[in-house]
Write an enzyme that holds these catalytic residues in place. Sequence first.
Site, PDB file in Angstrom:
ATOM      1  N   TYR A  41      99.298  53.582   6.555  1.00  0.00           N
ATOM      2  CA  TYR A  41      99.390  54.056   5.172  1.00  0.00           C
ATOM      3  C   TYR A  41      98.495  55.288   4.990  1.00  0.00           C
ATOM      4  CZ  TYR A  41      99.174  54.069   0.061  1.00  0.00           C
ATOM      5  OH  TYR A  41      99.244  54.445  -1.254  1.00  0.00           O
ATOM      6  N   GLU A  57     100.762  31.363 -21.017  1.00  0.00           N
ATOM      7  CA  GLU A  57     100.316  32.340 -20.026  1.00  0.00           C
ATOM      8  C   GLU A  57      98.799  32.516 -20.096  1.00  0.00           C
ATOM      9  OE1 GLU A  57     102.662  36.035 -20.407  1.00  0.00           O
ATOM     10  OE2 GLU A  57     103.928  34.907 -21.796  1.00  0.00           O
ATOM     11  N   LYS A  64      95.282  34.328 -20.657  1.00  0.00           N
ATOM     12  CA  LYS A  64      94.761  35.351 -21.570  1.00  0.00           C
ATOM     13  C   LYS A  64      93.641  36.087 -20.832  1.00  0.00           C
ATOM     14  CE  LYS A  64      92.764  36.048 -26.150  1.00  0.00           C
ATOM     15  NZ  LYS A  64      91.594  36.805 -25.683  1.00  0.00           N
ATOM     16  N   ASP A 104      90.690  38.805 -19.829  1.00  0.00           N
ATOM     17  CA  ASP A 104      89.521  39.404 -20.476  1.00  0.00           C
ATOM     18  C   ASP A 104      89.481  40.867 -20.058  1.00  0.00           C
ATOM     19  OD1 ASP A 104      87.373  39.406 -22.098  1.00  0.00           O
ATOM     20  OD2 ASP A 104      85.987  38.487 -20.694  1.00  0.00           O
ATOM     21  N   TYR A 132     102.835  41.482 -19.420  1.00  0.00           N
ATOM     22  CA  TYR A 132     103.359  40.219 -19.955  1.00  0.00           C
ATOM     23  C   TYR A 132     104.273  40.388 -21.168  1.00  0.00           C
ATOM     24  CZ  TYR A 132      99.096  41.140 -22.672  1.00  0.00           C
ATOM     25  OH  TYR A 132      98.111  41.737 -23.417  1.00  0.00           O
ATOM     26  N   LYS A 180      91.339  29.546 -27.036  1.00  0.00           N
ATOM     27  CA  LYS A 180      90.110  30.061 -26.438  1.00  0.00           C
ATOM     28  C   LYS A 180      89.379  28.929 -25.708  1.00  0.00           C
ATOM     29  CE  LYS A 180      88.727  33.606 -26.757  1.00  0.00           C
ATOM     30  NZ  LYS A 180      87.901  34.300 -27.751  1.00  0.00           N
ATOM     31  N   CYS A 209      47.039  37.916 -22.968  1.00  0.00           N
ATOM     32  CA  CYS A 209      48.097  38.815 -22.494  1.00  0.00           C
ATOM     33  C   CYS A 209      48.087  38.867 -20.973  1.00  0.00           C
ATOM     34  CB  CYS A 209      47.881  40.219 -23.070  1.00  0.00           C
ATOM     35  SG  CYS A 209      49.043  41.446 -22.427  1.00  0.00           S
ATOM     36  N   CYS A 218      47.041  42.906 -20.027  1.00  0.00           N
ATOM     37  CA  CYS A 218      45.723  43.502 -20.294  1.00  0.00           C
ATOM     38  C   CYS A 218      44.618  42.467 -20.479  1.00  0.00           C
ATOM     39  CB  CYS A 218      45.795  44.415 -21.517  1.00  0.00           C
ATOM     40  SG  CYS A 218      45.996  43.527 -23.090  1.00  0.00           S
ATOM     41  N   CYS A 262      50.322  40.517 -28.436  1.00  0.00           N
ATOM     42  CA  CYS A 262      49.146  41.188 -27.881  1.00  0.00           C
ATOM     43  C   CYS A 262      48.852  42.338 -28.850  1.00  0.00           C
ATOM     44  CB  CYS A 262      49.429  41.738 -26.484  1.00  0.00           C
ATOM     45  SG  CYS A 262      48.134  42.847 -25.881  1.00  0.00           S
ATOM     46  N   CYS A 285      47.354  48.376 -24.466  1.00  0.00           N
ATOM     47  CA  CYS A 285      47.924  47.524 -23.409  1.00  0.00           C
ATOM     48  C   CYS A 285      48.975  48.322 -22.630  1.00  0.00           C
ATOM     49  CB  CYS A 285      48.558  46.280 -24.024  1.00  0.00           C
ATOM     50  SG  CYS A 285      49.406  45.240 -22.818  1.00  0.00           S
TER      51      CYS A 285
END
Length: 665
Positions: free
Chosen positions: A34, A109, A111, A113, A218, A306, A400, A403, A418, A423
Amino acid sequence: MNEENRILFLRKELEKYSIEYYVYDNPSVSDQEYDRLMQELMTLEEKHPEMYDANSPSQRIIGQVLEGFEKVRHDSQMLSLGNVFNYEEIEEFVNRIQGSVKDVEFVVECKYDGLAMSLIYENGSFVRAVTRGDGLVGEDVSANIKTIQSIPMHIPERRHVEVRGEVYMPKKSFEELNERQKKNNQALFANPRNAAAGSIRQLDSGVCASRKLDAYWYYFQNAQDFGILTQQEALDRMRSLNFKVNPLYKVCKNTKEIWEFIQSIQEKRNDLPYEIDGMVIKLNSLSDQRTLGSTAKVPRYATAYKFPAERVQTRLLDIVITVGRTGKITPNAVLEPVRIAGTTVSAAQLHNEDMILSKDLRINDIVVVQKAGEIIPEVVSSVKERRDGSQVPYVYPTHCPVCGSRLVRLEGEAAHYCINQDCPARVVESMIHFASRDAMDIDTLGDKKIEQLHEFGFLNSIEDIYFLHEHREELLEKRGYQKKSVDKMLETIETSKKQPLALLLYGLGIRQVGKKAAAILANYFGSMDALMKADVDTLVSINDIGPITAQSIVEFFKDESNQKLIQTLKEQGLNMIQEKQEIKASRFTNKTVVLTGTLEHYTRNEAKEILENLGANVSGSVSKKTDYVIYGTAAGSKLTKAQNLGVATMSEEEFVEEVENAQSS
């Protein structure tokens, strides 16, 4: 055979081989053969420019750079689907159809995304590919669609043909794309749908080609012109015309059969090479479809089931703390990597100490994880019955982690902070936020670049960004910093000085001041100087600015270091004024509006900005006080809640029409 005829022969053969490989998964030649024939074709076409054909197989891999996408009106509206979420709602849909139609059959069928698309052919040749857009008007993305190898450029039918379907990114392509993004220190795509939509809107079709998209078809838009009587026949006819049609569908006669088929697909969902988020249920008879017709929003003859949010179990390996630009401390779950709804998840935000305690999360727990809205990873709960004694309760830090300053939990807030202004984590995060797309939009200063420039000692505060040009020669000595990229970075920093005052305010990171509040403040005061002089009473009198936000603003501008920052930014030429934006009266004025689902005509931020300019208050949640819910495709629980509460709903198409009416008045 002369060269001109050889070109025509090669085009026909290569297209046949592509269909065998990409549509039927049954190649009759090797990849090497190909590639050899493709190279021969490209060489001959280069010798004979007079033989140019936009639909030649060679054009799929060459690509082109576009200036933009032309708007195209659909011959007939591309509708979105209503949703059902359980057996009872499917049964209600089926009963409603059976009340109007005798001897009913349904085709169920997958669905996908992905991104809805329409293909148009004339005289057997591909003419155009158009996105769904607002259902009435879409965008011509033909150059990018041609890069999808499974889409035929020629079909064995000379009459007008329009088919509709979904362009998607296979799971393998998605993983490869994100791997490349990661290597290039670029943002990862959240899911295959976003990646597919972003690829189709690339102005460089060469980029789109590299993303390896695919598509399923579809819907045969003009099936009746061919004497086709059912959806099943339409699927078969599209397949015979060399369109890629998914064999995973079934003709069902009642709710029980529909539900059983849905469950069987749901069980194998994770093993499919593409993402699906549900199943489509539609009448098989096309004449019955036409009889039932559609509302202004959705067809009466079809609906989408869904899938429920996918939940999986994995191990909580650790909880780590990050420090945000405001000093806010955020605990994050480190998870044993697990695949959920199409992506591998290894982390999830835990928000605050209270969440950890309420869910009783312990290190080494087995936890239940889902994707909220199929997007954001969320730890739902711990699985206490699987504890084996190795679990360790998490002790929330008192200092923190960056620091060492003592953490503070402010009254009325769930988060710890913090409060050390110096910092290092706060410094870096504040610069990242300032340069972000939603703020000053310095796209050449990404997270990693800012962290690196901070390590070099060139960026230690927001104002340092505008002195980076003084370090140009030093930067050029650093590994990976070439003249072209450094100059582009400095140019985008210079351009950012023109950003509106609202975006500068947002970029400064004032606690409690998000994009909306920043826009309100900029529009109300019109200048940085006027805002800096405002007191709490004045601020509270402004609609949508509460006492906590007002106090935070006053405290920010009282701070001498912030005053010096503003003065330095002024001296560097940043825009400190904003023309007051007139709010147009509309049906949205003083109304609370919620956006849900995927919008195709606008981005979510664009729609929000339009609504705010029309006087609306845009909220993130639905309640009895909500006036309108505007929904796009794949709208979920928010739309259902609105319907249950009797809140007015509006499709994206109706919203676009309202916007056009308001803007023309």
